[in-house]
Design an enzyme around this catalytic site. Structure first.
Site, PDB file in Angstrom:
ATOM      1  CG  PHE A  29      -4.881   1.548   5.894  1.00 53.37           C
ATOM      2  CD1 PHE A  29      -5.735   2.601   6.974  1.00 53.37           C
ATOM      3  CD2 PHE A  29      -5.095   0.549   5.975  1.00 53.37           C
ATOM      4  CE1 PHE A  29      -6.595   2.021   7.926  1.00 53.37           C
ATOM      5  CE2 PHE A  29      -5.922  -0.090   6.921  1.00 53.37           C
ATOM      6  CZ  PHE A  29      -6.661   0.566   7.912  1.00 53.37           C
ATOM      7  CB  ALA A 131       3.509  -6.049   7.550  1.00 52.04           C
ATOM      8  CE1 TYR A 162       0.245  -7.794  -0.164  1.00 49.12           C
ATOM      9  CE2 TYR A 162      -1.216  -9.582   0.193  1.00 49.12           C
ATOM     10  CZ  TYR A 162      -0.629  -8.503   0.693  1.00 49.12           C
ATOM     11  OH  TYR A 162      -0.753  -7.984   1.956  1.00 49.12           O
ATOM     12  CE  LYS A 166       2.834  -8.591   2.552  1.00 48.65           C
ATOM     13  NZ  LYS A 166       3.557  -7.692   3.155  1.00 48.65           N
ATOM     14  NE  ARG A 203      -6.551  -2.349   0.884  1.00 48.58           N
ATOM     15  CZ  ARG A 203      -5.418  -2.224   1.933  1.00 48.58           C
ATOM     16  NH1 ARG A 203      -5.111  -3.136   2.802  1.00 48.58           N
ATOM     17  NH2 ARG A 203      -4.848  -1.015   1.843  1.00 48.58           N
TER      18      ARG A 203
HETATM   19  P1  NAD Z   1      -0.826   0.694   1.856  1.00 54.35           P
HETATM   20  O1  NAD Z   1      -1.038   0.504   0.375  1.00 54.35           O
HETATM   21  O2  NAD Z   1      -1.972   1.559   2.430  1.00 54.35           O
HETATM   22  O3  NAD Z   1       0.387   0.727   2.383  1.00 54.35           O
HETATM   23  C1  NAD Z   1       1.423   0.380   1.859  1.00 54.35           C
HETATM   24  C2  NAD Z   1       2.832   1.550   1.856  1.00 54.35           C
HETATM   25  O4  NAD Z   1       3.912   0.649   1.345  1.00 54.35           O
HETATM   26  C3  NAD Z   1       2.467   2.695   0.973  1.00 54.35           C
HETATM   27  O5  NAD Z   1       2.720   3.783   1.808  1.00 54.35           O
HETATM   28  C4  NAD Z   1       3.342   2.605  -0.526  1.00 54.35           C
HETATM   29  O6  NAD Z   1       3.822   3.316  -0.656  1.00 54.35           O
HETATM   30  C5  NAD Z   1       4.663   1.822   0.552  1.00 54.35           C
HETATM   31  N1  NAD Z   1       5.326   0.955  -0.540  1.00 54.35           N
HETATM   32  C6  NAD Z   1       4.859  -0.078  -1.418  1.00 54.35           C
HETATM   33  N2  NAD Z   1       6.068  -0.547  -2.160  1.00 54.35           N
HETATM   34  C7  NAD Z   1       7.289   0.267  -1.658  1.00 54.35           C
HETATM   35  C8  NAD Z   1       8.666  -0.034  -2.042  1.00 54.35           C
HETATM   36  N3  NAD Z   1       9.028  -0.782  -2.801  1.00 54.35           N
HETATM   37  N4  NAD Z   1       9.287   0.858  -1.240  1.00 54.35           N
HETATM   38  C9  NAD Z   1       8.842   1.626  -0.358  1.00 54.35           C
HETATM   39  N5  NAD Z   1       7.650   1.732   0.136  1.00 54.35           N
HETATM   40  C10 NAD Z   1       6.630   1.041  -0.675  1.00 54.35           C
HETATM   41  O7  NAD Z   1      -1.357  -0.974   2.672  1.00 54.35           O
HETATM   42  P2  NAD Z   1      -1.761  -1.265   4.111  1.00 54.35           P
HETATM   43  O8  NAD Z   1      -2.848  -1.619   4.205  1.00 54.35           O
HETATM   44  O9  NAD Z   1      -1.441  -0.074   5.054  1.00 54.35           O
HETATM   45  O10 NAD Z   1      -0.368  -2.467   4.342  1.00 54.35           O
HETATM   46  C11 NAD Z   1       0.554  -2.265   4.991  1.00 54.35           C
HETATM   47  C12 NAD Z   1       1.268  -3.511   5.010  1.00 54.35           C
HETATM   48  O11 NAD Z   1       0.293  -4.378   5.807  1.00 54.35           O
HETATM   49  C13 NAD Z   1       1.482  -4.419   3.654  1.00 54.35           C
HETATM   50  O12 NAD Z   1       2.869  -4.680   4.105  1.00 54.35           O
HETATM   51  C14 NAD Z   1       0.519  -5.339   3.620  1.00 54.35           C
HETATM   52  O13 NAD Z   1       0.937  -6.188   2.902  1.00 54.35           O
HETATM   53  C15 NAD Z   1       0.429  -5.575   5.215  1.00 54.35           C
HETATM   54  N6  NAD Z   1      -1.086  -6.174   5.407  1.00 54.35           N
HETATM   55  C16 NAD Z   1      -2.023  -5.354   5.227  1.00 54.35           C
HETATM   56  C17 NAD Z   1      -3.387  -5.892   5.680  1.00 54.35           C
HETATM   57  C18 NAD Z   1      -4.847  -4.923   5.862  1.00 54.35           C
HETATM   58  O14 NAD Z   1      -5.768  -5.321   5.513  1.00 54.35           O
HETATM   59  N7  NAD Z   1      -4.509  -3.527   5.709  1.00 54.35           N
HETATM   60  C19 NAD Z   1      -3.870  -6.959   5.829  1.00 54.35           C
HETATM   61  C20 NAD Z   1      -2.484  -8.126   5.715  1.00 54.35           C
HETATM   62  C21 NAD Z   1      -1.166  -7.461   5.543  1.00 54.35           C
HETATM   63  N1  UDP Z   2     -14.952  -7.222  -3.064  1.00 55.90           N
HETATM   64  C1  UDP Z   2     -16.332  -6.701  -3.268  1.00 55.90           C
HETATM   65  N2  UDP Z   2     -16.051  -5.817  -4.104  1.00 55.90           N
HETATM   66  C2  UDP Z   2     -15.360  -4.662  -4.061  1.00 55.90           C
HETATM   67  C3  UDP Z   2     -14.169  -5.213  -3.772  1.00 55.90           C
HETATM   68  C4  UDP Z   2     -13.687  -6.410  -3.280  1.00 55.90           C
HETATM   69  O1  UDP Z   2     -17.090  -7.686  -3.313  1.00 55.90           O
HETATM   70  O2  UDP Z   2     -15.418  -3.614  -4.636  1.00 55.90           O
HETATM   71  C5  UDP Z   2     -14.659  -8.676  -2.562  1.00 55.90           C
HETATM   72  C6  UDP Z   2     -13.438  -9.374  -2.727  1.00 55.90           C
HETATM   73  O3  UDP Z   2     -13.553 -10.038  -4.154  1.00 55.90           O
HETATM   74  C7  UDP Z   2     -13.240 -10.424  -1.829  1.00 55.90           C
HETATM   75  C8  UDP Z   2     -13.660  -9.496  -0.588  1.00 55.90           C
HETATM   76  O4  UDP Z   2     -14.183  -8.431  -1.010  1.00 55.90           O
HETATM   77  O5  UDP Z   2     -14.124 -11.252  -1.953  1.00 55.90           O
HETATM   78  C9  UDP Z   2     -12.526  -8.880   0.292  1.00 55.90           C
HETATM   79  O6  UDP Z   2     -11.487  -8.149  -0.749  1.00 55.90           O
HETATM   80  P1  UDP Z   2     -10.478  -7.322  -0.519  1.00 55.90           P
HETATM   81  O7  UDP Z   2      -9.732  -6.941  -1.927  1.00 55.90           O
HETATM   82  O8  UDP Z   2     -10.675  -6.051   0.402  1.00 55.90           O
HETATM   83  O9  UDP Z   2      -9.339  -8.267   0.327  1.00 55.90           O
HETATM   84  P2  UDP Z   2      -8.929  -9.728   0.045  1.00 55.90           P
HETATM   85  O10 UDP Z   2      -9.593 -10.362  -0.938  1.00 55.90           O
HETATM   86  O11 UDP Z   2      -7.429  -9.294  -0.074  1.00 55.90           O
HETATM   87  O12 UDP Z   2      -8.901 -10.134   1.502  1.00 55.90           O
END
Ligand code: NAD
Ligand code: UDP
Length: 330
Positions: A29, A131, A162, A166, A203
């Protein structure tokens, strides 16, 4: 997993003055939006992904671009690439059900992957951005969360693969800089949403939007009073690019997110209204260790990057709902 030292089949073409940038997790994403942005900025982009949660569809429009290369590879294995200027390390599942379905895989991706990418950055003299996540604060006892807070994480709970992965990656980044002078930056990303999340990602926003559009049950975990603060993807990508561009003495961690906090039940009501008001809210058991509240203190990002998020939740939700609508009818 692919063999050690995987090489891209079509190394991206670049003019001598183009930056050469590796985006791990680039089929996901956030990563796919970042690839778009970097190409638009005139860089040559190498996207690395093992397609664990990423999708080819996220990259379809980029495959004909001579400045773009896709490398299918797992970051837990070393990578033989040279001539990189920047690395954005995004590879890791991010959705709780996804990262908990293979917890050891999640932990090793975050730890071994970070180590491999740091070694690659050090070899190339490249800048590398990690990230990281608001999950390093766990179920926070301080609100809002600033970078000075050390967090409250259960190290043996279901989220630990996770959260601790991280946290360990942040430690590796900080130590690699202290020990080897590697040019690191650490972004602590708070909940981010937008087009190209998978409908089955798990999510909250992708779940609630797909459920609202289907007109069935919208699942709320627990009493729905827990809070999150949601940032639209374009705002987040802008912040990542700005953090990468800072001088090397600015390493972070820096919180990146939107401080507009909302309870999950209120979020569900907003989404239901924007998506046509056909679904009904149902309440399910809260998952273990679900953080009760979360809001970033972004004073540091404002100061260092001159950045504040600009997309209001309703606008971002409208764009996200429109995207899911078009994806679900395809
Ligand atoms: P996502 O799941 O859409 O993307 C993660 C990507 O990493 C995927 O394309 C997956 O195939 C790839 N991947 C996973 N394991 C791998 C591996 N071992 N080798 C190569 N590729 C691998 O998630 P996202 O929301 O796009 O998140 C991207 C990054 O940002 C992640 O590191 C996530 O922890 C971090 N992040 C995202 C959010 C958010 O809200 N979207 C918040 C905090 C941190
Ligand atoms: N959550 C929810 N319904 C869903 C998925 C998630 O109420 O279908 C809640 C989840 O338990 C959390 C919040 O929404 O309290 C955010 O969840 P998400 O998985 O998006 O992110 P994170 O918990 O990692 O912040």
């Amino acid at each position: 997993m692919q063999e050690d030292g995987a090489r891209p089949a079509h190394p991206a073409e670049r003019e001598p003055d183009m930056r050469r940038i590796l985006v791990t997790g680039g089929a996901g994403f956030l990563g796919s939006h970042l690839c778009d942005r970097l190409l638009a900025d005139g860089a040559c982009v190498i996207c690395l992904d093992n397609f664990d949660t990423g999708r080819h569809a996220n990259l379809a429009r980029l495959l004909g671009n001579v400045h773009f290369t896709l490398v299918e590879h797992d970051i837990r294995l070393p990578l033989a690439l040279g001539g990189l200027d920047e690395i954005y390390n995004l590879a890791s599942p991010a959705s709780p059900p996804r990262y908990q379905s293979d917890p050891t895989g999640t932990l090793t991706t975050n730890v071994l992957g970070a180590m491999n990418m740091l070694e690659l950055a050090a070899r190339c003299g490249a800048r590398i951005l990690q990230a990281s996540t608001s999950e390093v604060y766990g179920d926070p006892e301080v609100h809002p969360q600033s970078e000075a807070y050390w967090g409250h994480v259960n190290p043996v709970g279901p989220r630990a693969c996770y959260d601790e992965g991280k946290r360990a990656a942040e430690t590796l980044f900080a130590d690699h800089r202290r020990q080897f002078g590697t040019r690191v930056r650490i972004a602590r990303i708070f909940n981010t949403y937008g087009p190209r999340m998978r409908p089955d990602d798990g999510r909250v926003i992708s779940n609630l939007v797909t459920q609202a559009l289907a007109g069935g049950e919208m699942t709320i975990h627990g009493d729905g009073r827990q809070t999150r603060s949601f940032c639209y993807v374009d705002d987040l990508v802008e912040a990542l690019v700005r953090l990468m561009a800072t001088p090397d003495d600015i390493t972070g961690p820096v919180n990146l997110g939107n401080p507009d906090e909302i309870a999950i039940a209120d979020l569900a009501l907003r989404i239901r209204e924007l998506a046509g008001d056909r679904a009904r809210l149902v309440f399910r058991d809260a998952p273990q260790d679900d953080p009760r509240r979360r809001r970033p203190d972004i004073a540091l990002a404002r100061d260092l990057l001159g950045w504040t998020p600009g997309v209001a939740l309703d606008d971002g939700l409208r764009r996200t709902i429109a995207h899911f609508q078009s994806e679900l009818v395809r």
